[in-house]
Scaffold this motif. Structure first.
Motif, mmCIF file in Angstrom:
data_model
loop_
_atom_site.group_PDB
_atom_site.id
_atom_site.type_symbol
_atom_site.label_atom_id
_atom_site.label_comp_id
_atom_site.label_asym_id
_atom_site.label_seq_id
_atom_site.Cartn_x
_atom_site.Cartn_y
_atom_site.Cartn_z
ATOM 1 N N LEU A 114 5.250 2.199 -8.728
ATOM 2 C CA LEU A 114 5.514 2.031 -7.175
ATOM 3 C C LEU A 114 4.738 2.792 -6.350
ATOM 4 N N ALA A 115 4.311 4.000 -6.765
ATOM 5 C CA ALA A 115 3.070 4.701 -6.003
ATOM 6 C C ALA A 115 1.846 3.859 -6.186
ATOM 7 N N SER A 116 1.403 3.440 -7.088
ATOM 8 C CA SER A 116 0.179 2.705 -7.231
ATOM 9 C C SER A 116 0.259 1.375 -6.346
ATOM 10 N N GLN A 117 1.325 0.826 -6.401
ATOM 11 C CA GLN A 117 1.288 -0.495 -5.666
ATOM 12 C C GLN A 117 1.361 -0.290 -4.246
ATOM 13 N N ILE A 118 2.338 0.827 -3.757
ATOM 14 C CA ILE A 118 2.270 1.218 -2.220
ATOM 15 C C ILE A 118 0.723 1.546 -1.805
ATOM 16 N N ARG A 119 -0.011 2.335 -2.841
ATOM 17 C CA ARG A 119 -1.275 2.837 -2.125
ATOM 18 C C ARG A 119 -2.046 1.585 -2.240
ATOM 19 N N ALA A 120 -1.809 0.371 -2.919
ATOM 20 C CA ALA A 120 -2.930 -0.504 -2.872
ATOM 21 C C ALA A 120 -2.980 -1.447 -1.682
ATOM 22 N N VAL A 121 -1.972 -1.004 -0.847
ATOM 23 C CA VAL A 121 -1.521 -1.970 0.609
ATOM 24 C C VAL A 121 -2.736 -1.370 1.396
ATOM 25 N N PRO A 122 -3.582 -2.179 2.057
ATOM 26 C CA PRO A 122 -4.342 -1.464 3.083
ATOM 27 C C PRO A 122 -3.650 -0.557 4.038
ATOM 28 N N GLY A 123 -4.153 0.478 4.421
ATOM 29 C CA GLY A 123 -3.522 1.416 5.283
ATOM 30 C C GLY A 123 -2.620 2.357 4.697
ATOM 31 N N TYR A 124 -2.208 2.211 3.390
ATOM 32 C CA TYR A 124 -1.297 3.058 2.736
ATOM 33 C C TYR A 124 -1.922 3.866 1.703
ATOM 34 N N GLU A 125 -3.186 3.825 1.515
ATOM 35 C CA GLU A 125 -4.044 4.512 0.288
ATOM 36 C C GLU A 125 -3.693 5.962 0.294
ATOM 37 N N SER A 126 -3.359 6.789 1.241
ATOM 38 C CA SER A 126 -3.304 8.206 1.068
ATOM 39 C C SER A 126 -1.744 8.727 1.560
ATOM 40 N N ILE A 127 -1.026 7.764 1.637
ATOM 41 C CA ILE A 127 0.464 8.171 2.219
ATOM 42 C C ILE A 127 0.943 8.961 1.167
ATOM 43 N N PRO A 128 1.704 10.315 1.622
ATOM 44 C CA PRO A 128 2.272 11.044 0.815
ATOM 45 C C PRO A 128 3.797 10.707 0.484
#
Length: 355
Positions: A114-128
């Motif tokens: 889930l974390a890897s796919q969220i951070r693969a979205v542009p703009g969400y690369e470093s969201i905590p």
């Protein structure tokens, strides 16, 4: 203790300048080499009073205070690490994602994907990302921590735990079903949803509902998105969070009673992808998703205006009335005839315009 140490150092510098007649820089140099127990010996007190005060102020008092400071700092670091590992450290997070509950089975792998796919979205690369859960009392597995996920040991039903994860400042809130195969999980998530609704946070919540009959109960609380738990496909949750509404399309793909992708074996050689999509929609057959080329590769999202060459077509169709392949062949043939008439009329119009 820091103030006490600074006071002792200032007193020592002033004493060396007055009693020993040193310059300011010499006094500073001697004071700090003494504090660090380096003892270069290039400068030293020579008067009896200066030596006595140095022993009292530096050897007995200042070095002792420094030792206590270092000891307390090291102890604090161990304390902080222990609190972080066991999920009892309060982070000052803002604009983050809070995930409440942990799946009964495969929770660690689900969080990682889930974390890897969220951070693969542009703009969400470093969201905590922070998980609020009663699992992992001895700490998150290393692979989960390596995915940049932290946790707080607590329950979504605990107001103090909610405050500890800064739920008010979260950008998105995800409430997972503890057991995706047990309808009683909905009672747990309902209690959490009710608390979030009371906190005016329901419009940020994506929630899993096991029993479809309970969906209305959650939506009546103002929950933004309600989805069924699909542990093997976290993309549904990602879409629900990042692009609310698009998860409905993905959910339908897992429900064979509505729409499903169907493969049709037919030659494709003289139409563009835009033509194929238009032909199927115009004839009420379905939505073209991809095609199979001569090398058996599945081509998704092809160039709309590029001519397609393949041997099969994957179409999203109604499950209760799946059209036969003959309907697709007829639809494409009709669209070819339409294009021929259109191009012929366009050519005639161009000739008249030129004349």
């Amino acid at each position: 203790m820091i103030l006490v140490l600074l006071g002792l150092l200032a007193f020592q510098v002033c004493m060396l300048m007055v009693v020993e007649g040193m310059s300011f820089l010499e006094a500073i140099w001697l004071t700090f080499t003494t504090l660090a127990t380096v003892g270069y010996g290039d400068i030293s007190p020579v008067t009896p009073l200066g030596r006595v005060l140095t022993v009292i102020v530096m050897y007995i008092m200042a070095i002792t205070v420094l030792t206590l400071l270092v000891s307390d700092y090291i102890e604090y670091r161990f304390y902080r690490r222990e609190r972080i590992v066991t999920g009892r450290w309060r982070y000052s997070m803002k604009d983050h994602i809070v995930i409440i509950n942990t799946p009964k089975n495969g929770g660690s792998q689900y969080f990682i994907r889930l974390a890897s796919q969220i951070r693969a979205v542009p703009g969400y690369e470093s969201i905590p990302i922070q998980v609020l859960t009663r699992q992992y009392p001895d700490g998150l597995p290393s692979e989960v921590r390596d995915a940049g996920i932290v946790h707080y040991h607590g329950s979504g039903s605990d107001a103090n735990a909610m405050r500890a994860v800064n739920i008010i400042d979260a950008r998105y809130i995800i409430v997972l079903a503890p057991d995706s195969s047990d309808a009683d999980s909905d009672s747990v998530t309902f209690d959490i949803a009710h608390r979030l609704s009371e906190m005016q946070l329901a419009n940020r919540v994506t929630l899993e509902c096991v029993n479809d009959e309970n969906r209305q109960r959650f939506t009546s609380l103002g929950i933004l998105t309600v989805i069924r738990p699909v542990r093997t496909y976290p993309e549904i949750m990602v879409r629900a969070v990042i692009s609310p509404g698009s998860e409905k399309v993905l959910e339908d793909l897992f429900n064979y009673q509505h729409d499903h992708p169907h493969r049709y074996e037919l030659p494709l050689d003289d139409l563009s992808w835009a033509d194929i999509v238009s032909a199927l929609i115009r004839h009420g057959i379905g939505t073209a998703l991809a095609y199979i080329n001569a090398d058996n590769e599945v081509i998704c999202h092809p160039d709309a205006n590029k001519e397609v060459e393949g041997k099969a077509l994957i179409v999203l169709v109604k499950s209760n009335e799946t059209p036969p392949v003959e309907d697709l062949i007829d639809a494409l043939a009709r669209y070819r005839a339409f294009l021929e008439r259109y191009n012929s009329m366009k050519s005639e119009h161009d000739e008249v315009t030129d004349a």
